[in-house]
Enzyme design. Structure first.
Site, PDB file in Angstrom:
ATOM      1  N   ASP A  55     -63.780  87.081 -17.530  1.00 37.12           N
ATOM      2  CA  ASP A  55     -64.587  86.385 -16.545  1.00 37.12           C
ATOM      3  C   ASP A  55     -63.899  85.093 -16.102  1.00 37.12           C
ATOM      4  O   ASP A  55     -63.659  84.203 -16.929  1.00 37.12           O
ATOM      5  CB  ASP A  55     -65.961  86.062 -17.168  1.00 37.12           C
ATOM      6  CG  ASP A  55     -67.035  85.807 -16.128  1.00 37.12           C
ATOM      7  OD1 ASP A  55     -66.730  85.883 -14.928  1.00 37.12           O
ATOM      8  OD2 ASP A  55     -68.180  85.529 -16.525  1.00 37.12           O
ATOM      9  N   CYS A  95     -68.501  86.735  -9.087  1.00 34.68           N
ATOM     10  CA  CYS A  95     -68.743  87.711 -10.149  1.00 34.68           C
ATOM     11  C   CYS A  95     -69.511  88.955  -9.697  1.00 34.68           C
ATOM     12  O   CYS A  95     -69.008  90.079  -9.795  1.00 34.68           O
ATOM     13  CB  CYS A  95     -69.511  87.054 -11.300  1.00 34.68           C
ATOM     14  SG  CYS A  95     -68.703  85.602 -12.008  1.00 34.68           S
ATOM     15  N   LYS A 154     -70.852  91.014 -20.570  1.00 30.77           N
ATOM     16  CA  LYS A 154     -71.560  90.548 -19.376  1.00 30.77           C
ATOM     17  C   LYS A 154     -71.890  91.706 -18.435  1.00 30.77           C
ATOM     18  O   LYS A 154     -71.049  92.562 -18.181  1.00 30.77           O
ATOM     19  CB  LYS A 154     -70.689  89.509 -18.663  1.00 30.77           C
ATOM     20  CG  LYS A 154     -71.196  89.083 -17.297  1.00 30.77           C
ATOM     21  CD  LYS A 154     -70.334  87.988 -16.712  1.00 30.77           C
ATOM     22  CE  LYS A 154     -70.703  87.678 -15.276  1.00 30.77           C
ATOM     23  NZ  LYS A 154     -69.973  86.512 -14.741  1.00 30.77           N
ATOM     24  N   HIS A 156     -74.599  91.232 -15.262  1.00 29.40           N
ATOM     25  CA  HIS A 156     -74.741  90.449 -14.028  1.00 29.40           C
ATOM     26  C   HIS A 156     -74.889  91.311 -12.784  1.00 29.40           C
ATOM     27  O   HIS A 156     -74.464  90.922 -11.690  1.00 29.40           O
ATOM     28  CB  HIS A 156     -73.562  89.481 -13.862  1.00 29.40           C
ATOM     29  CG  HIS A 156     -73.934  88.243 -13.109  1.00 29.40           C
ATOM     30  ND1 HIS A 156     -73.010  87.303 -12.685  1.00 29.40           N
ATOM     31  CD2 HIS A 156     -75.136  87.766 -12.666  1.00 29.40           C
ATOM     32  CE1 HIS A 156     -73.618  86.329 -12.050  1.00 29.40           C
ATOM     33  NE2 HIS A 156     -74.914  86.580 -12.019  1.00 29.40           N
ATOM     34  N   HIS A 310     -65.522  81.893 -18.816  1.00 26.28           N
ATOM     35  CA  HIS A 310     -66.456  81.262 -17.892  1.00 26.28           C
ATOM     36  C   HIS A 310     -67.024  79.993 -18.541  1.00 26.28           C
ATOM     37  O   HIS A 310     -67.274  79.959 -19.744  1.00 26.28           O
ATOM     38  CB  HIS A 310     -67.583  82.259 -17.586  1.00 26.28           C
ATOM     39  CG  HIS A 310     -68.435  81.919 -16.407  1.00 26.28           C
ATOM     40  ND1 HIS A 310     -69.300  80.853 -16.396  1.00 26.28           N
ATOM     41  CD2 HIS A 310     -68.579  82.527 -15.194  1.00 26.28           C
ATOM     42  CE1 HIS A 310     -69.936  80.812 -15.239  1.00 26.28           C
ATOM     43  NE2 HIS A 310     -69.511  81.817 -14.484  1.00 26.28           N
ATOM     44  N   ASP A 362     -62.268  89.437 -13.125  1.00 29.81           N
ATOM     45  CA  ASP A 362     -63.114  89.797 -11.987  1.00 29.81           C
ATOM     46  C   ASP A 362     -62.718  89.070 -10.708  1.00 29.81           C
ATOM     47  O   ASP A 362     -63.032  89.527  -9.608  1.00 29.81           O
ATOM     48  CB  ASP A 362     -64.600  89.577 -12.303  1.00 29.81           C
ATOM     49  CG  ASP A 362     -64.920  88.176 -12.792  1.00 29.81           C
ATOM     50  OD1 ASP A 362     -63.989  87.377 -12.996  1.00 29.81           O
ATOM     51  OD2 ASP A 362     -66.125  87.883 -12.989  1.00 29.81           O
ATOM     52  N   HIS A 363     -62.025  87.924 -10.831  1.00 31.78           N
ATOM     53  CA  HIS A 363     -61.524  87.176  -9.671  1.00 31.78           C
ATOM     54  C   HIS A 363     -60.666  86.034 -10.197  1.00 31.78           C
ATOM     55  O   HIS A 363     -60.388  85.957 -11.406  1.00 31.78           O
ATOM     56  CB  HIS A 363     -62.666  86.651  -8.789  1.00 31.78           C
ATOM     57  CG  HIS A 363     -63.764  85.988  -9.558  1.00 31.78           C
ATOM     58  ND1 HIS A 363     -63.594  84.809 -10.226  1.00 31.78           N
ATOM     59  CD2 HIS A 363     -65.047  86.372  -9.789  1.00 31.78           C
ATOM     60  CE1 HIS A 363     -64.720  84.476 -10.822  1.00 31.78           C
ATOM     61  NE2 HIS A 363     -65.614  85.405 -10.593  1.00 31.78           N
ATOM     62  N   LYS A 387     -61.619  80.754  -7.320  1.00 33.88           N
ATOM     63  CA  LYS A 387     -62.924  81.413  -7.317  1.00 33.88           C
ATOM     64  C   LYS A 387     -63.779  80.907  -6.154  1.00 33.88           C
ATOM     65  O   LYS A 387     -63.832  79.721  -5.859  1.00 33.88           O
ATOM     66  CB  LYS A 387     -63.640  81.130  -8.632  1.00 33.88           C
ATOM     67  CG  LYS A 387     -65.042  81.697  -8.727  1.00 33.88           C
ATOM     68  CD  LYS A 387     -65.688  81.391 -10.065  1.00 33.88           C
ATOM     69  CE  LYS A 387     -67.094  81.963 -10.147  1.00 33.88           C
ATOM     70  NZ  LYS A 387     -67.727  81.724 -11.465  1.00 33.88           N
TER      71      LYS A 387
END
Length: 601
Positions: A55, A95, A154, A156, A310, A362-363, A387
């Site tokens: 993350d 996310c 996670k 989300h 994160h 994820d990014h 991000k």
């Protein structure tokens, strides 16, 4: 003579029957062995799959992507033993939409996992937003192919729709057989200040006191009604009023998301509310190893979705102070150690050569995550932005490492554009499944590229959305080595001269805090990966051709976008009655992990 002849005939008949029976048994065993071999061959053709998604990890945080000061030996080993994707792109820079695209192989604009307003992720567990049920995930596809499936970590992608118990967006509805983890995402309150431990302990005792008062009120009411005692009704009513007032004030005091959003679940049950964030990661690793052990006969799909790295970066004391980059670096190195434990378990179970491992983020890293002058977000290397910035490379360029011993070459690097959306069709091809034919799948099967059967990516165009707004387009012509990047919209960095949006924490997608470019900005990513110097008609002879070709591609792309409900615009609001509760609402406190740990100890 006749008797002897009869006896001889009977013996010959018996021998013949015995021969036939032996032949039948032999053929039966041969069939069993052939079926077993066939089953084993079918199983061998369906490898176990472990997908590791971090993350908010910056691509520049890893040794294999050029960082020589951060220690990530386990991830670097994964790169040496597999294929490294150097031009791997997330479908979104936030996310929730990025993970939706990862699961479905489709741009999030197609599923409605986008927003036309400021918030571009699911903002609370009280929001009814979530991945629509008509979307097909790779987990659902693999489950049909005989895979046992799990997501640990996670989620989300939503939880409840109409009540706090319906769990309409639980991972079980998307093809996963098992879930342990956080249905929401880490936020600052999840790693509370140690001074709140006393507060949490007191509140746990208050619930016990409330139960005693409730039992006393009920007992006195029954006793009065039956004539056993004589006391004024006002006393009983006062006790009942006290319970309601205490519940109201308790509920009103729960302004911190710590109580409502920071929780862990095993399958459908809440195990911690609020969660103990610093120990969550290690429990998740144990859950992942346990799942692989239970299903070691395979095939299985394990999606391990890290809470790391994160903010607020919950880190165990074992790793605090071990890096050169403060708490963020400590958290990255703890995450790397968790990767090592999962890889070691795969080896210990004898699954190494029969397991595909995919590692990514994820990014890009969160540049604006800072406390004072201390950086709490990732480093995106040479790439501009981070991000929340959908067009700039730093927001969407992510690691991509794929290991499958014996099937994929070790140490190979691929510079062709690839996407997180490619995981969906790649897993479909590997498992013998078929991607849905009733919708557009934007990902492409990576196996021919990974195995060297082709040298070019199937992605000619990649579209980069910021929420529901198209910000940029990437074009990789089939007859050229260039990778053109056209920016229609870019965020306004603040303060002036900064390299991120420090005043708003996240960059905006539209309005006064973006710049609309006409003509668009143009870069050749192969020559200028940092996107530092825009090309012009004077400096690039193909400027007009590229701009027009990409504009035509945008028109065709938009024709394929069907109108759907925007989950993160229309349904992304806080409804307290949808928030999960492990006790009697609003007294939502529990910790079954503590008792489990005590039993194991």
């Amino acid at each position: 003579m006749n008797t002897a002849h009869v006896t001889e005939s009977q013996n010959e008949l018996g021998a013949f029957i015995y021969y036939i029976w032996s032949l039948f048994i032999s053929l039966s065993w041969i069939c069993v062995l052939l079926n077993a071999c066939q089953s084993q061959e079918e199983h061998d053709d369906k490898p176990n799959i472990v997908l590791l998604m971090v993350d908010d990890l910056g691509i520049g945080d890893l040794g294999c992507y050029g960082n020589d000061t951060m220690r990530t030996p386990n991830i670097d080993r994964l790169a040496r033993e597999g294929v490294q994707l150097n031009h791997n792109i997330a479908a979104a820079s936030m996310c929730t939409p990025s993970r939706a695209a990862f699961l479905t192989g489709r741009y999030p604009i197609r599923s409605g996992m986008v927003s036309s307003i400021v918030d571009r992720v699911i903002i609370t567990l009280g929001a009814p937003a979530g991945l629509p049920h008509n979307e097909t995930t790779f987990a659902a596809l693999l489950k049909k192919q005989g895979y046992s499936t799990a997501v640990i970590g996670k989620w989300h992608e939503g939880l409840n729709c109409q009540s706090r118990h319906d769990q309409c967006h639980h991972p079980y509805h998307y093809g996963f057989d098992y879930f342990y983890g956080m249905p929401f995402t880490l936020i600052d309150p999840c790693w509370q200040d140690p001074s709140r431990d006393t507060e949490l302990a007191i509140e746990n005792k208050i619930w016990f006191c409330v139960q005693l008062v409730a039992i006393a009120a009920l007992t006195l009411t029954l006793a009065k009604l039956s004539g056993l005692i004589s006391l004024p009704w006002s006393l009983i009513l006062s006790m009942i009023l006290f319970i309601f007032l205490l519940g109201y004030f308790w509920f009103s005091s729960y302004t911190s998301p710590l109580y409502w959003d920071c929780l862990l679940m095993r399958e459908h049950d809440i195990t911690e509310q609020p969660m103990k964030a610093e120990r969550a990661g290690s429990i998740m690793v144990k859950e992942a190893i346990s799942f692989m052990e239970r299903h070691r006969e395979g095939p299985f799909l394990l999606v391990f979705s890290f809470l790391h790295v994160h903010v607020p970066l919950p880190t165990t004391t074992e790793f605090i102070g071990t890096s050169k980059y403060g708490l963020y670096g400590d958290n990255v190195q703890e995450m790397d150690s968790m990767v090592g434990k999962i890889l070691s378990a795969i080896d210990d179970f004898g699954l190494r050569n029969h397991t595909l491992v995919y590692f990514t983020s994820d990014h890009g890293g969160h540049l604006e995550a800072r406390v004072g002058h201390s950086q709490r977000g990732g480093w995106n290397g040479i790439y501009k932005g981070g991000k929340g910035m959908a067009g700039w490379e730093g927001g969407i360029r992510v690691p991509g490492l794929i290991r499958w011993p014996g099937r994929l070459p070790a140490g190979k690097m691929i510079e062709e554009p690839t996407s997180l959306m490619d995981v969906f069709p790649t897993l479909a091809a590997m498992s013998g499944g078929m991607v849905p034919q009733d919708r557009v799948i934007d990902g492409r099967n990576l196996m021919p590229l990974l195995q060297g059967e082709v040298q070019r990516s199937e992605h000619e165009f990649l579209f980069h959305y910021c929420g529901a707004f198209l910000h940029a387009v990437r074009w990789h012509p089939k007859d050229s080595e260039a990778v053109w990047k056209v920016h229609y919209v870019t965020p306004v960095f603040q303060p002036l001269g900064a390299g991120a949006c420090y005043e708003t924490i996240y960059c905006r997608c539209s309005g006064n805090l973006v710049t609309y470019h006409d003509p668009p900005l143009l870069f050749d990513i192969t020559r200028d990966p940092s996107e530092s110097t825009p090309l012009t008609q004077d400096t690039e002879p193909l400027f007009d051709v590229v701009i027009q070709t990409v504009a035509n591609a945008v028109k065709e792309h938009k024709k394929s976008i069907l109108p759907v409900q925007q989950q993160l615009t229309e349904l992304n609001y806080d409804n307290p009655w949808l928030k999960p509760c492990c006790g009697v609402f609003p007294f939502c406190l529990c910790d079954t992990e503590r008792s489990t740990s005590a039993v194991e100890a």
